[in-house]
Structure formats: structure tokens, C-alpha cells
Design a protein around this motif. Structure first.
Motif: not given
Length: 500
Positions: A103-108
Motif C-alpha cells: 500500500n505504501d508503494i502505491v501511496t508514494c
């Protein structure tokens, strides 16, 4: 054999039957993703998907959703995402952590897609995943870490800052942006962040002031510092003005803060609400200026010495080492900088400001000829001149022609003039960042105002008039220099008027 068949044949390698069934039902999504990756080996692609599915169980639906989102919005990042997630599997990250990192990759990608490069994925795999696996890190924490984009856009949560640190090229413009973001954080490190989060629950969600106050803190609301300081002001003086101003700017329900009886109410841990408020106020305002902890042992030794004794020699030594560390990263075109180095920059800025504030005329006069002054000016260029990274020779020329070779008064005026030129550049930088990241006007306004205020930049702007002298002889000489300077300035102004 086509990719659909390979995926179907390999589904039997998935350990859990329900995960296997879910995987088979999503094969069309995986086929579509595969077709978006240039020159992709079908067996390697399938192996990565199977490995992630087995490790992320029972959160398999998260993988399907993330792959679907990537295929629709960020197809160029599917391969980087899969490789990073497989590295996380190699580190034995559990299913919840794998989902969080994905999820963090997509949020970045949503927050700063222009910075998510191959180098970012490398930093993600070599730095972020190991930190997340060890725990006690913003990368391992599940709760609210990102700035609440339902209210103000483009602000700063601890995750926004930390991930951008490892995505941004090391440059003077990047350092300026990161130091500005750091100053907006609710906490400068995970320990303070975690304490703030717990305290928000104590006085908010489980406490006297209600969920509105807790949510403001957890969401890194733009007005949260003013809220906490306003609550303490109201408790101590019964002055509601600051709280009323906050209430007018926020959509959160903070009605309970106007009830004075709530401040002495006991929290579930036995502390009074006002005691928790005082700790929150400290962590929101002072904790970020605690001594940094950097990996560079030489720099750490020097800043620890400076922390115990603000001597000019200690400041110069620490500043020289920090400048050299940053310049080396600039020269090698490094992508990513440790959040602790950014903290160190903000901490060093405060030390320099304090050093200037304590200076007398005797220490100030002739400062332009001392090596410490060049280190300060160089550090200021690294933090406050967005063009410095690509034009370092111009700074050297300025220093040699207008600082070290001139009388102190002329040198100080040249520095002040250069500061004015930097402000114009920095305002343009913030306007550019506003458009790039959809940052709210109020946040941009505050960042521009912060350039001048209570820092090294402002101290360099105030080098003239001279500071007070500490000796009688110094006082006499200060007066002589001021008179000489006034006469010189009058002559120059007269000469300029004649030329016109």
C-alpha cells in the motif's frame, strides 16, 4: 505456452486452497498486468506472484487490488512493485506488513509519482524493508502516518516525509523541501510520533476531549499545534481566543476543549489530561530539535560535542563534516537521503541561529574573514539556494569577490543582498511544488513565511546593524565603524544618483 496457461498450471503451488481459488479467479488481472511489462519472462513473473500470494496469506485480496490499481494507473511500476514485494518476502515480513508495504508503494505513486524511480525501489529494498522488518519504525506501523488528504492537500505526515527522503535526489532544492516538510511533522522521529499517537488516544478517543481532538492529532491537521498550545493557554489564563481561531478553521468537533473541568480529568493511565497536553506540546514543538542520531560516526561525534558546548571551533568542525557529507552525495548524484540527516540539518540550523544570537560586536566584526563564516554560508546555500547544486562555482566566486576580500560591512550587505535573491528563487520553487503536488495555499504561504523566521537565513539577514559590544574598547570601535559605514554609504548613494 501463453501466460494464462502458465499462471493456471502454477496455481497448485499456492499453499492454501482459498488463496488458490482467489488467485485463479484473478488470472485475467494478472494476465493484463503481464502484458503491460515489456520483455517480461512469464515464468519469473508467475513465480513472483505465487511467492507473494503464499506469504501475504490471508491478505491475498490486497495483492489482487494493488495489482489492479497498478495496471490502471501506474503500469510502468508493476515490475518494480513485484520485485520489491518479493524482497520483502525474502525478509520474512508477515502478511500484514507485506500489505502495508505494498500500500505504501502505491501511496508514494499517488503522492510523488515523479520521484518513484529505480533508485527509490533500490532504497525501498535495501533500507526501508529491513527497517520495517525490525519494527519500531514508521515503515512498520499500521496506523495514521500519511497526511490527511481529505482536508489539506500536499501536507506532511511522517510517512510522507520519510518515504520522500528516500525518493528525492540529493540537491539544494530537495534539501530545502525536506527541511520545510520536517518542520511540519507532528514528530521528528518514530518514538515521538508513537507517544503523540498514544497521547491523542488518552485525551481524545478514550478521553475527556473527544474523538475530534484525537483525529486532529492523528491526521496531522494543519492546526494541531495551535490547538494544543491554545488549550494550555485557555487552561492557564481562561483566554479562549486561540481556541476560537482554531475552531473557525477546522471541521473537527472540538467543543469539549472549552470545558475547563475536562483538563483535570484523569485519563485511563492515571495522568491528568493537562499533564498529557503538556507532553504533547513538548513533543509537537521541541522534540524535533533533540540531538540527531546519524550513521556517520565522525559526524555523530562532532554534533555530540557541539551539543554539550556551543564553541565556534566545535560548530565549524561539525558544520564542515555535514557540508562535506551532503556535497559528496550531490557530486555522486545520489538518490535518497536519511531522514536523520534532514533532522541534523534542521538541528544544525538552530545551533547556528543560537550562535549568531549570542554573538557580540567583538565576535561579529571581521567574521567575514573567518573560515567558520564560509561554512555557514555554504550550509545556507545547501538549504536555501535551489540553484546551488548545479552552480557551485558561482557561490565560490561570490565568496571570493564579495565576502572575504571586502570590509565587514560591505561583505555583510552582499550576504543580505544574496539572501534577497534566494528568497525570489525559493518563492518560485514553492510555487512549482504547489502545482506539482497540489499543495494547499495556506501550507505554501506558511512555507514561504518560514524561510525568513527564527533560523539561520534570518540571522544572516540581520548581520547589520552591528550587535552590542561587550567591552568599552569594543563599544568605541563599533561607533567608529558605524560612522565610517554611514559616511561610506552616503558617498555611494550620492555617486549612484550622479550616475543616474
Amino acid at each position: 505456452m501463453d501466460i494464462k496457461q502458465i499462471l493456471s498450471d502454477n496455481a497448485s503451488k499456492i499453499i492454501y486452497q482459498d488463496a488458490q481459488n482467489a488467485f485463479i479467479s484473478k488470472i485475467p488481472v494478472f494476465v493484463n498486468c503481464y502484458n503491460l511489462i515489456p520483455n517480461c519472462d512469464p515464468n519469473e513473473y508467475t513465480s513472483k506472484l505465487i511467492n507473494i500470494t503464499n506469504n501475504i496469506y490471508p491478505r491475498v485480496n490486497a495483492l489482487h487490488l494493488l495489482m489492479f490499481l497498478l495496471s490502471k494507473k501506474y503500469p510502468n511500476h508493476i515490475n518494480g512493485f513485484l520485485h520489491a514485494m518479493n524482497v520483502a518476502c525474502d525478509y520474512k515480513c508477515d502478511a500484514n506488513l507485506l500489505e502495508r508495504l505494498g500500500n505504501d508503494i502505491v501511496t508514494c505513486l499517488k503522492r510523488f509519482p515523479n520521484l518513484v524511480s529505480d533508485e527509490f525501489y533500490k532504497n525501498f529494498e535495501e533500507i526501508i524493508i529491513p527497517q520495517a522488518k525490525r519494527g519500531n519504525s514508521v515503515f512498520s506501523y499500521r496506523g495514521t502516518r500519511w497526511f490527511d488528504d481529505h482536508k489539506q492537500k500536499g501536507g506532511t505526515g511522517l510517512a510522507d516525509f520519510s518515504y520522500k527522503c528516500y525518493a528525492i535526489p540529493v540537491s539544494s532544492s530537495g534539501l530545502h523541501e525536506l527541511t520545510q516538510m520536517y518542520k511540519e511533522l507532528p514528530a521528528g522521529n518514530f518514538e515521538s510520533f508513537e507517544q503523540i499517537r498514544k497521547d491523542a488516544i488518552l485525551i481524545g478517543h478514550h478521553g475527556a476531549f473527544g474523538a475530534g481532538v484525537g483525529d486532529m492529532i492523528h491526521n496531522s491537521d494543519l492546526n494541531v499545534k495551535a490547538l494544543i498550545s491554545g488549550m494550555l493557554q485557555y487552561y492557564n489564563t481562561q483566554d479562549k481566543s486561540q481556541l476560537l481561531a482554531v475552531q473557525s478553521k477546522t471541521d473537527f468537533n472540538i467543543e469539549n476543549v472549552f470545558n475547563l473541568a475536562n483538563y483535570n480529568q484523569l485519563c485511563e493511565n492515571g495522568e491528568t489530561a493537562v499533564s498529557v497536553l503538556q507532553r504533547l506540546n513538548t513533543n509537537l514543538n521541541e522534540a524535533k530539535l533533540h540531538l540527531p542520531n546519524v550513521q556517520n560516526k565522525e559526524l555523530q561525534t562532532k554534533i555530540e560535542l557541539l551539543n554539550t558546548n556551543l564553541k565556534t571551533k566545535h560548530l565549524e568542525d561539525a558544520l564542515h563534516t555535514l557540508n562535506e557529507c551532503i556535497l559528496q552525495d550531490v557530486k555522486t548524484h545520489k538518490i535518497g537521503i536519511s531522514p536523520n540527516i534532514v533532522q541534523c540539518c534542521v538541528w544544525m540550523d538552530a545551533k547556528i541561529t543560537n550562535w549568531f544570537n549570542k554573538m557580540d560586536f567583538e565576535g561579529e566584526f571581521g567574521l567575514n574573514g573567518n573560515s567558520i563564516f564560509k561554512e555557514v554560508l555554504l550550509f545556507n546555500e545547501l538549504l536555501n539556494n535551489p540553484d546551488f547544486t548545479v552552480n557551485q562555482a558561482e557561490f565560490e566566486k561570490f565568496y571570493n569577490d564579495e565576502v572575504i576580500s571586502n570590509p565587514t560591512e560591505i561583505a555583510f550587505r552582499a550576504v543580505a543582498q544574496r539572501q534577497n535573491e534566494h528568497v525570489i528563487k525559493l518563492n518560485k520553487l514553492h510555487d512549482k511544488l504547489k502545482e506539482l503536488y497540489s499543495i494547499d495555499n495556506e501550507i505554501v504561504f506558511n512555507r514561504k513565511q518560514r524561510i525568513w523566521s527564527g533560523n539561520m537565513f534570518g540571522a544572516l539577514q540581520r548581520l547589520l546593524p552591528y550587535k552590542k559590544a561587550s567591552t568599552i574598547l569594543g563599544g568605541r570601535y563599533r561607533k567608529e565603524r558605524e560612522e565610517l559605514d554611514a559616511n561610506m554609504y552616503s558617498i555611494i548613494a550620492r555617486w549612484n544618483s550622479l550616475i543616474k
